[in-house]
Design a protein around this motif. Structure first.
Motif, short mmCIF file in Angstrom:
data_model
loop_
_atom_site.label_atom_id
_atom_site.label_comp_id
_atom_site.label_asym_id
_atom_site.label_seq_id
_atom_site.Cartn_x
_atom_site.Cartn_y
_atom_site.Cartn_z
N ILE A 1 0.85 -1.20 0.00
CA ILE A 1 0.00 0.00 0.00
C ILE A 1 0.88 1.24 0.00
O ILE A 1 0.66 2.19 -0.75
CB ILE A 1 -0.93 0.01 1.22
N MET A 2 1.92 1.24 0.85
CA MET A 2 2.83 2.38 0.89
C MET A 2 3.53 2.57 -0.45
O MET A 2 3.88 3.67 -0.83
CB MET A 2 3.89 2.19 1.98
N ASP A 3 3.77 1.44 -1.14
CA ASP A 3 4.40 1.51 -2.45
C ASP A 3 3.44 1.98 -3.53
O ASP A 3 3.82 2.11 -4.69
CB ASP A 3 4.98 0.14 -2.84
N ALA B 1 0.27 6.37 -0.51
CA ALA B 1 1.32 6.47 -1.52
C ALA B 1 1.51 7.89 -2.03
O ALA B 1 2.53 8.23 -2.60
CB ALA B 1 1.01 5.54 -2.68
N LEU C 1 9.50 -7.48 3.47
CA LEU C 1 9.95 -7.60 2.09
C LEU C 1 9.03 -8.56 1.36
O LEU C 1 8.44 -9.44 1.98
CB LEU C 1 11.38 -8.13 2.06
N TYR C 2 8.92 -8.39 0.03
CA TYR C 2 8.12 -9.33 -0.74
C TYR C 2 8.96 -10.59 -0.92
O TYR C 2 9.96 -10.56 -1.62
CB TYR C 2 7.73 -8.73 -2.08
N HIS D 1 8.82 -13.28 -2.59
CA HIS D 1 8.99 -13.93 -3.89
C HIS D 1 9.76 -13.06 -4.88
O HIS D 1 9.98 -13.46 -6.00
CB HIS D 1 7.62 -14.27 -4.47
N MET D 2 10.15 -11.85 -4.46
CA MET D 2 10.86 -10.97 -5.38
C MET D 2 12.32 -10.85 -4.97
O MET D 2 12.65 -10.94 -3.79
CB MET D 2 10.24 -9.57 -5.36
N ASN E 1 12.22 -5.96 -5.23
CA ASN E 1 11.66 -5.36 -4.01
C ASN E 1 11.82 -3.85 -4.03
O ASN E 1 10.90 -3.10 -3.69
CB ASN E 1 12.37 -5.92 -2.78
N PHE F 1 9.66 -2.14 -6.95
CA PHE F 1 8.20 -2.30 -7.00
C PHE F 1 7.45 -0.97 -6.87
O PHE F 1 6.57 -0.66 -7.67
CB PHE F 1 7.76 -3.27 -5.89
N GLY F 2 7.84 -0.19 -5.86
CA GLY F 2 7.17 1.09 -5.65
C GLY F 2 7.34 2.03 -6.84
O GLY F 2 6.43 2.77 -7.19
N GLU G 1 7.80 1.11 -9.96
CA GLU G 1 6.95 0.64 -11.06
C GLU G 1 5.53 1.14 -10.87
O GLU G 1 4.87 1.54 -11.82
CB GLU G 1 6.93 -0.89 -11.10
N GLN G 2 5.06 1.08 -9.62
CA GLN G 2 3.69 1.55 -9.35
C GLN G 2 3.56 3.04 -9.65
O GLN G 2 2.50 3.51 -10.04
CB GLN G 2 3.30 1.29 -7.89
N ARG H 1 14.50 0.01 -0.05
CA ARG H 1 13.21 0.10 -0.73
C ARG H 1 12.56 1.44 -0.40
O ARG H 1 11.92 2.06 -1.25
CB ARG H 1 12.32 -1.05 -0.27
N ARG I 1 12.24 5.65 -3.30
CA ARG I 1 11.08 6.46 -3.64
C ARG I 1 11.32 7.93 -3.36
O ARG I 1 10.47 8.76 -3.63
CB ARG I 1 9.85 5.97 -2.88
#
Lengths: 276, 339
Positions: free
Chosen positions: A171-173, B73, B86-87, B89-90, B95, B98-99, B101-102, B146, B150
């Protein structure tokens, strides 16, 4: 000393009994399916012949191929729709606080407790009213009554065990709910989804009562019913060879699926115990 | 200019009030630590700044813009979680990307930013690894990385060191401090229950207790002039001695507070006489626990080694200019506050 030895002996004796009980019927079906004519009725525990004539005659019979495809279609569609609905439902049920959530979960669970026969006549009316009688969609619809509660419950429990912080990080991302499900939850939930999907597939593949009731022509039947309705040339002949060949043929896809996904299944079943 | 203002902010979960009328003004580039015992609402306050919890009443402003209804965000905030989150699977690279990309950044831009952050945190050789192949300290650095990529205006830390072992905790504390020096314009808010972390990291500390702000100030202000008995007991290790009875009443207070390091110990003369219960030698310091009749147990901290046996009779002398006096409500007695 002898006590330890006895214990070990007892253990292996029990394992042998369990394996025999589980595997022997299938083994005997394979044996029988490979025999023809009189050989069928001779009791033997080791392969005596390797005769594929039963398989040839089953597959040469045009409808059986179509019936296998029917089963594949119904089971696959049931799995896909169940999982898609269950994942989104599980997300809501495990993560979003709303009134009546516990009640809703219990209702979903209680649906799966109805015996099939109890809903059969009512369901028959519904299916007639929807114009789905003798259509494969009738089976897809009715099987989901039983696969959905189960998949929703398992996936909800699984999702509850995923740390909330991972979702909050997403969500933060800046990820939207759908992105969170697609990019974060789905990859983490593969083991659970494979397990529940496979169980739903097996249920749909083996189901008999609805398949018998809602289908009226041979070309629309699924394999369990088709096998049960295989008949011989006369009233007094039961074509054991053909029945066994058909049974073995329809069991193989399930065996193959379980073997392919077995690692995922094990990790799916133990998923609650170990956090990712 | 990322100032953070909390104006009359309250939070209730159903009928339970967790935070009561919090008023805080955090300056740009400041390192602020929220500290307090567990259950005091410090994490909830942080999550409200992040946007993960709704604000029941009151206003949150970041850089003078109202933020109550802005998506997490879009607040220009990054957060480092206690469990790293952390994710799994990434890879480390994914990791950190990801942000971005979003946020629909270009590929080249993403690679550039991730590489820069990775270099800053010495993560470059680990970029292709999965989180489970990393040690606790490395995972923590990825979580920070991570957050850095941003390029946030505000950095939030939710007890980031509590899952690390003691040695690594000190190292990572230093890294966070260095990070703050390298990003002088970024406002950082850090939540911990560990007063040592608070003292070492903070420009200013906010002490929370039971959903209320007890005191806001620099670490030394809190140490020297605690605004309440709670703050006095919370800040400083070992804990301040609180003595009741005649010692306090002679000054018109209900409680007499003296830090263990502000008591002199002597074998032959002093204000109070007592028996040593136990002495703990740490090498750099010695903690002596003394039972003083009519006063109670007093902890004393002596620099260096101090050989004294349990049962020995000793004399203690509190340094009167370092003493604190509190009334029945736990507030400092006004006439006795040290200037």
């Amino acid at each position: 000393m002898t006590q330890v030895w006895l214990k070990r002996l007892g253990f292996y004796a029990l394992v042998t009994v369990i394996i025999l009980q589980a595997v022997f019927p299938f083994y005997y079906a394979i044996l029988t399916s490979l025999e023809d004519g009189q050989a069928l009725f001779e009791v033997n525990y080791l392969p005596a012949a390797l005769n594929l004539v039963n398989y040839k005659s089953m597959l040469a019979n045009g409808v059986f191929g179509k019936q296998i495809l029917n089963s594949v279609f119904v089971a696959t569609v049931v799995v896909i729709i169940s999982l898609a609905l269950a994942v989104t439902a599980a997300y809501a049920l495990s993560r979003i606080q709303f009134r009546g959530r516990g009640l809703l979960l219990l209702t979903i669970l209680s649906v799966s407790m109805f015996p099939q026969i109890a809903v059969l006549s009512g369901l028959f009316e519904v299916i007639r009213w929807m114009g789905l009688f003798n259509s494969l969609w009738a089976l897809v619809f009715s099987y989901m009554i039983f696969t959905l509660p189960f998949t929703v419950w398992v996936l909800t429990t699984f999702m509850r065990n995923l740390p909330v912080e991972i979702e909050e990080a997403a969500i933060m991302d800046g990820a939207s709910s759908l992105t969170i499900i697609r990019r974060v939850f789905l990859p983490l939930m593969w083991p659970a989804m494979v397990t529940t999907g496979l169980l739903a597939f097996i249920h749909a593949w083996n189901e008999f009562l609805f398949a018998l009731t809602f289908m009226s022509t041979d070309g629309q039947r699924t394999v369990p019913v088709a096998i049960a309705l295989i008949s011989g040339r006369s009233e007094f002949e039961i074509p054991w060879g053909n029945i066994m060949a058909a049974s073995v043929t329809v069991t193989l896809p399930l065996v193959a699926l379980v073997l392919i996904f077995q690692r995922k299944i094990v990790s799916g079943l133990t998923a609650g115990a170990v956090k990712g | 200019m990322a100032t953070i203002d909390l104006i009359n902010v309250s939070k209730s979960f159903g009928a339970v009030d967790v935070l009561h009328n919090i008023n805080l003004a955090l300056r740009q580039g400041e390192f602020v630590v929220f500290v307090g015992p567990s259950g005091c609402g410090k994490s909830t306050l942080l999550r409200m700044i992040a946007g993960l919890e709704d604000i029941t009443s009151g206003e949150l402003r970041i850089a003078d813009e109202p933020m109550n209804d802005v998506l997490p965000a879009k607040r220009g905030i990054s957060m480092v979680f206690q469990s790293y989150a952390l994710y799994p699977h990434m890879s480390v690279f994914e990791n950190m990307a990801f942000g971005l990309e979003q946020a629909k950044l270009s590929k080249a831009d993403i690679i550039d930013r991730v590489n820069k952050a990775a270099e800053m945190l010495q993560l470059t050789p680990l970029l292709q690894r999965k989180p489970k192949q990393l040690s606790g300290g490395q995972r923590q650095r990825v979580a920070i990385g991570r957050a850095i990529t941003r390029d946030p205006r505000v950095f939030l830390f939710d007890e980031p060191l509590s899952n690390l072992d003691a040695a690594l905790r000190v190292d990572t504390r230093l890294e966070i401090k260095t990070l703050h020096d390298r990003l002088p314009d970024t406002t950082m808010v850090y939540v911990t229950h560990d007063q040592v972390e608070a003292m070492t990291l903070a420009d200013r500390i906010v002490v929370l207790n039971d959903g209320r702000v007890e005191q806001v100030g620099t670490p030394m202000e809190l140490y020297e002039n605690p605004a309440s008995q709670f703050v006095a007991g919370f800040i400083g290790s070992p804990k301040m001695n609180f003595l009741t009875g005649a010692v306090a009443e002679s000054h018109g207070a209900t409680c007499f507070g003296i830090r263990p390091e502000h008591i002199e110990i002597s074998g032959d003369a002093g204000d109070w006489q007592g028996k040593v219960i136990l002495s703990e030698e740490l090498g750099s310091d010695t903690f002596v626990y003394v039972d003083v009749p009519t006063i109670g147990r007093v902890n004393v901290r002596v620099a260096g080694r101090h050989d004294v046996n349990a049962g020995a009779s000793v004399f203690l002398t509190p340094q009167s200019d370092s003493a604190h006096y509190f009334d029945a409500n736990g507030l400092p007695v006004a006439s006795l506050v040290q200037s």
